[in-house]
Design a protein around this motif. Structure first.
Motif, short mmCIF file in Angstrom:
data_model
loop_
_atom_site.label_atom_id
_atom_site.label_comp_id
_atom_site.label_asym_id
_atom_site.label_seq_id
_atom_site.Cartn_x
_atom_site.Cartn_y
_atom_site.Cartn_z
N SER A 1 0.82 -1.22 0.00
CA SER A 1 0.00 0.00 0.00
C SER A 1 0.85 1.26 0.00
O SER A 1 0.38 2.32 -0.39
CB SER A 1 -0.96 0.00 1.19
N GLY A 2 2.10 1.18 0.39
CA GLY A 2 3.00 2.33 0.38
C GLY A 2 3.75 2.45 -0.93
O GLY A 2 4.61 3.31 -1.09
N CYS A 3 3.44 1.57 -1.89
CA CYS A 3 4.15 1.57 -3.17
C CYS A 3 3.22 1.04 -4.25
O CYS A 3 3.41 -0.07 -4.77
CB CYS A 3 5.42 0.74 -3.06
N TRP A 4 2.20 1.81 -4.60
CA TRP A 4 1.20 1.38 -5.57
C TRP A 4 1.80 1.04 -6.92
O TRP A 4 1.26 0.27 -7.68
CB TRP A 4 0.13 2.46 -5.75
N ARG A 5 2.92 1.66 -7.25
CA ARG A 5 3.54 1.44 -8.56
C ARG A 5 4.26 0.09 -8.63
O ARG A 5 4.63 -0.36 -9.70
CB ARG A 5 4.54 2.56 -8.85
N ASN A 6 4.53 -0.53 -7.48
CA ASN A 6 5.26 -1.80 -7.39
C ASN A 6 6.73 -1.68 -7.75
O ASN A 6 7.38 -2.67 -8.05
CB ASN A 6 4.61 -2.91 -8.23
N TYR A 7 7.28 -0.47 -7.75
CA TYR A 7 8.71 -0.29 -7.99
C TYR A 7 9.15 1.05 -7.41
O TYR A 7 8.34 1.91 -7.08
CB TYR A 7 9.03 -0.31 -9.49
N GLN A 8 10.46 1.18 -7.26
CA GLN A 8 11.08 2.46 -6.91
C GLN A 8 12.15 2.72 -7.96
O GLN A 8 12.99 1.85 -8.24
CB GLN A 8 11.73 2.39 -5.53
N ALA A 9 12.11 3.89 -8.56
CA ALA A 9 13.06 4.25 -9.62
C ALA A 9 14.19 5.10 -9.05
O ALA A 9 13.98 5.89 -8.13
CB ALA A 9 12.34 5.01 -10.74
N THR A 10 15.39 4.91 -9.61
CA THR A 10 16.54 5.74 -9.26
C THR A 10 16.94 6.54 -10.50
O THR A 10 17.16 5.96 -11.57
CB THR A 10 17.73 4.89 -8.77
N TRP A 11 17.00 7.84 -10.33
CA TRP A 11 17.30 8.78 -11.41
C TRP A 11 18.62 9.47 -11.13
O TRP A 11 18.91 9.81 -9.98
CB TRP A 11 16.21 9.84 -11.51
N HIS A 12 19.43 9.69 -12.17
CA HIS A 12 20.68 10.45 -12.04
C HIS A 12 20.64 11.62 -13.01
O HIS A 12 20.14 11.48 -14.13
CB HIS A 12 21.89 9.58 -12.38
N VAL A 13 21.18 12.75 -12.57
CA VAL A 13 21.37 13.89 -13.46
C VAL A 13 22.85 13.92 -13.82
O VAL A 13 23.71 14.03 -12.95
CB VAL A 13 20.94 15.22 -12.79
N ARG A 14 23.11 13.76 -15.13
CA ARG A 14 24.48 13.82 -15.65
C ARG A 14 24.49 14.80 -16.82
O ARG A 14 23.63 14.70 -17.71
CB ARG A 14 24.94 12.45 -16.14
N ASN A 15 25.46 15.69 -16.82
CA ASN A 15 25.55 16.70 -17.89
C ASN A 15 24.21 17.40 -18.10
O ASN A 15 23.77 17.59 -19.24
CB ASN A 15 26.05 16.06 -19.19
N ASP A 16 23.55 17.72 -17.00
CA ASP A 16 22.26 18.42 -17.01
C ASP A 16 21.14 17.64 -17.67
O ASP A 16 20.12 18.22 -18.07
CB ASP A 16 22.38 19.81 -17.65
N SER A 17 21.28 16.33 -17.80
CA SER A 17 20.21 15.49 -18.37
C SER A 17 19.79 14.45 -17.34
O SER A 17 20.61 13.93 -16.59
CB SER A 17 20.71 14.79 -19.64
N LEU A 18 18.50 14.13 -17.34
CA LEU A 18 17.92 13.19 -16.37
C LEU A 18 17.83 11.80 -16.99
O LEU A 18 17.27 11.62 -18.07
CB LEU A 18 16.52 13.67 -15.97
N PHE A 19 18.39 10.80 -16.28
CA PHE A 19 18.39 9.42 -16.74
C PHE A 19 17.82 8.50 -15.66
O PHE A 19 18.17 8.63 -14.49
CB PHE A 19 19.81 8.94 -17.05
N LEU A 20 16.98 7.57 -16.07
CA LEU A 20 16.56 6.48 -15.22
C LEU A 20 17.67 5.45 -15.27
O LEU A 20 18.03 4.97 -16.35
CB LEU A 20 15.25 5.87 -15.74
#
Length: 163
Positions: free
Chosen positions: A57-76
């Motif tokens: 119930s605390g994670c309806w999406r069934n996942y947790q994503a990790t994002w990094h910002v490199r060279n001012d761009s966002l990547f999963l």
């Protein structure tokens, strides 16, 4: 009596009294980790072609994503199960969903669809130093007087950094 219980139940749902705080995504930028309370993958309206049965119930999406910002761009860069311990193969994760997306080297996804103005998320935490580590998108409302814009993304590119 049943009518009164029904009305109270509907009222509590719409007033948010029974909502569970959701597991945040992680955003790593400049060596610092933030907890992202708005979810970039949600903007894609991904549909799954299989039944996910790891309900939390605390994670309806069934996942947790990790994002990094490199060279001012966002990547999963990583997807884990809600417990945070089981890494989910990104090619498998996206193969079972539509629309189909292309990963760079089967290992990361540029978030070119993502547009957001992120501000501090108001949350009570036990460690006051952590309070400014929670960010969320103000997409559907106006900025309140005591809120400060922290990060702005346009088409997956960091357009403004006010950290």
């Amino acid at each position: 009596m049943a009518y009164v219980i029904f009305i109270v139940g509907i009222f509590s749902v719409f007033c948010g009294s029974s909502r569970t705080e959701q597991t945040p995504d992680l955003l790593v930028i400049g060596g610092e980790t933030y907890f992202l309370k708005s979810f970039p993958l949600d903007d894609l309206h991904l549909r799954t072609n299989f039944e996910e049965n790891d309900f939390n119930s605390g994670c309806w999406r069934n996942y947790q994503a990790t994002w990094h910002v490199r060279n001012d761009s966002l990547f999963l860069v990583k997807i884990t199960g809600c417990s945070g311990s089981d890494e989910i193969s990104m090619p498998s994760f996206f193969a079972s969903r539509t629309p189909k997306l292309s990963l760079n080297n089967d290992s990361e996804l540029f978030a070119g669809w993502y547009n957001a103005v992120l501000v501090h998320y108001r949350i009570e935490v036990t460690d006051p130093k952590m309070a400014d580590r929670f960010l969320w998108d103000i997409d559907w409302r106006t900025l309140e007087a005591d809120e400060k814009i922290v990060l702005t993304f346009r088409n997956g590119v960091l357009a403004d950094d006010q950290r």
